[in-house]
Design a protein around this motif. Structure first.
Motif, PDB file in Angstrom:
ATOM      1  N   UNK A  51      44.345  53.677  86.396  1.00  0.00           N
ATOM      2  CA  UNK A  51      44.856  53.733  87.830  1.00  0.00           C
ATOM      3  C   UNK A  51      43.908  54.696  88.803  1.00  0.00           C
ATOM      4  N   UNK A  55      41.107  53.252  91.560  1.00  0.00           N
ATOM      5  CA  UNK A  55      41.222  53.620  92.984  1.00  0.00           C
ATOM      6  C   UNK A  55      39.918  54.367  93.629  1.00  0.00           C
ATOM      7  N   UNK A  59      36.996  53.001  96.231  1.00  0.00           N
ATOM      8  CA  UNK A  59      36.362  53.451  97.342  1.00  0.00           C
ATOM      9  C   UNK A  59      34.938  53.319  97.513  1.00  0.00           C
ATOM     10  N   UNK A  69      36.999  50.434 104.239  1.00  0.00           N
ATOM     11  CA  UNK A  69      38.456  50.333 104.287  1.00  0.00           C
ATOM     12  C   UNK A  69      38.978  50.924 102.930  1.00  0.00           C
ATOM     13  N   UNK A  70      40.338  51.573 103.243  1.00  0.00           N
ATOM     14  CA  UNK A  70      40.836  51.905 101.806  1.00  0.00           C
ATOM     15  C   UNK A  70      41.573  51.007 101.138  1.00  0.00           C
ATOM     16  N   UNK A  71      41.864  49.971 101.854  1.00  0.00           N
ATOM     17  CA  UNK A  71      42.738  48.890 100.953  1.00  0.00           C
ATOM     18  C   UNK A  71      42.122  48.416  99.689  1.00  0.00           C
ATOM     19  N   UNK A  74      42.981  50.420  97.063  1.00  0.00           N
ATOM     20  CA  UNK A  74      44.134  50.290  96.499  1.00  0.00           C
ATOM     21  C   UNK A  74      44.502  48.973  95.464  1.00  0.00           C
ATOM     22  N   UNK A  77      42.729  49.585  92.180  1.00  0.00           N
ATOM     23  CA  UNK A  77      43.362  50.707  91.639  1.00  0.00           C
ATOM     24  C   UNK A  77      44.891  49.905  90.849  1.00  0.00           C
TER      25      UNK A  77
END
Lengths: 161, 264
Positions: A51, A55, A59, A69-71, A74, A77
């Protein structure tokens, strides 16, 4: 949890994105090294590690893109978590079952990233980039598994010549 | 406290997921500074060394390409310089030959040596003149230093010049100062000698030997060589005179064929 190997994996992702990606791409189709490493970690390590590593790897991957972007982090992850559970629940043993998991995982990773990017010609990009990219990554994963399981070794290669 | 630890143990996965989602939300909806700092930290920490490496590698490739081009230019320039130097040397030789006057009754036909045939030393050369230039066999060949030899064979475009270094070649000669005569020939062991010279003839080292014109091939007055040593053996009718050839047969390039004026 020893953190050093995971940092090295992150460096490997950055190294690949900067230096090897263009060198190894065939007709614009490249290896999805982030998804591959995250899935390998998911197969061999624990759920929490999958997990969190997914993530952070997401990044790092996103930072290498034109716009951060942070998506994608996610999504990556989520890929780690899903791969971990898929692998544990289905409990496959053969190399080909692992490859199937890798192929589906990489393809879904591409698919979700494309959805997040929201560019035009979604199905065309899926056909031209995501599908061949997933196949290419699976081929690389195949060689990785062969080496890990000892089917390809230095002694065997040496015995050929 | 135990309730909290029990809940944490039961829902640890959800807690991790919640933390990740909250972090993402913070980056996504929080102040832009967080977004920028995170991006810069990742770029600086993970990507920067490889960007440097890539830039260095690309610079190296560019430098290597430039280096290869410069090396090629250098080779071309060196070649050009050696050609210029050769032209300069040729220019000097031709300038030296410019004021060169043929003997009366003859005129000069310039020729270039295109091949040299050697047996221990050059014995004959091929020149780029032939019958098309109205040359014939037995015409003398000279350069600005002195007598070189004679044409022994001829084709329409080329001629073979038998040099004085060929042992079968003979020149009727005389000492320039005393006018006494002998025959110049070349011996492989001794070099150029003046043979058949009277034992008590007037000759000394440093005297110039010229063609006498009596053989019918070479006109009189062409410089053949210089006396180096004189051996007088009372038991023999002639003395042996060693000569230093006037021409350097190892460096002949531009020659002149002496063509009689009546043959013009």
């Amino acid at each position: 949890m020893r953190i050093l190997p995971y940092i090295l994996y992150l460096f490997l992702i950055a190294f690949f994105e900067v230096i090897l990606k263009n060198l190894t791409s065939i007709y614009g189709v490249s290896i999805n090294i982030t998804a591959l490493i995250v899935m390998l970690v998911a197969i061999y390590k624990s759920e929490v590690i999958s997990l969190w590593f997914g993530f952070v790897a997401g990044l790092v991957m996103a930072a290498g893109a034109v716009e951060f972007h942070v998506l994608p982090a996610l999504i990556t992850s989520g890929l780690g978590l899903t791969a971990f559970h898929a692998w544990r629940r289905l409990n496959f043993e053969s190399v080909y079952s692992k490859l199937l998991v890798v192929f589906i995982g990489v393809f879904l990773h591409y698919l979700f990233l494309l959805l997040v990017e929201g560019g035009a010609g979604f199905f065309f990009v899926v056909l031209v980039k995501a599908l061949p990219g997933a196949v290419y990554t699976t081929v690389v994963a195949y060689f990785f598994f062969l080496i890990v399981e000892g089917r390809i070794s230095y002694q065997k290669i040496k015995s050929l010549f | 406290m135990s309730w909290i630890s029990t809940q944490f143990a039961r829902h640890w996965r959800n807690i991790h997921i919640t933390i990740i989602v909250l972090l993402s939300a913070l980056v996504l909806f929080g102040p832009p500074t967080i977004h920028t700092v995170l991006n810069q930290a990742i770029i600086g920490g993970f990507y920067y060394p490889f960007y440097r490496l890539k830039a260095g590698w690309e610079l190296l490739l560019t430098e290597a390409e430039t280096n290869a081009k410069l090396q090629q230019s250098l080779i071309e320039a060196s070649l050009q310089i050696s050609l210029y130097e050769e032209a300069l040397r040729e220019n000097a030789r031709l300038r030296a030959a410019l004021g060169f006057e043929p003997p009366p009754g003859y005129h000069l036909v310039p020729a270039k040596v295109i091949s040299v045939s050697e047996y221990q030393l050059p014995v004959s050369v091929i020149i780029n003149r032939g019958m098309r230039d109205s040359l014939t066999v037995n015409q003398p060949v000279i350069n600005q230093e002195g007598l070189i030899g004679r044409i022994s064979e001829i084709t329409p475009d080329f001629a073979i010049v038998q040099l004085l270094t060929d042992p079968s070649n003979r020149v009727a000669a005389r000492v320039a100062s005393s006018r006494e005569m002998g025959i110049v020939k070349y011996k492989l062991k001794e070099g150029m000698v003046l043979d058949n010279f009277p034992l008590h003839g007037t000759i000394a080292p440093g005297d110039t030997i010229i063609s006498s014109g009596l053989g019918g091939v070479y006109p009189p007055g062409l410089i053949v060589g210089t006396v180096v040593k004189v051996n007088r053996d009372e038991s023999k009718p002639f003395c042996r005179v060693n000569l230093q050839p006037a021409a350097n047969f190892h460096s002949i390039e531009e020659l002149f064929v002496l063509k009689p004026d009546y043959n013009r």
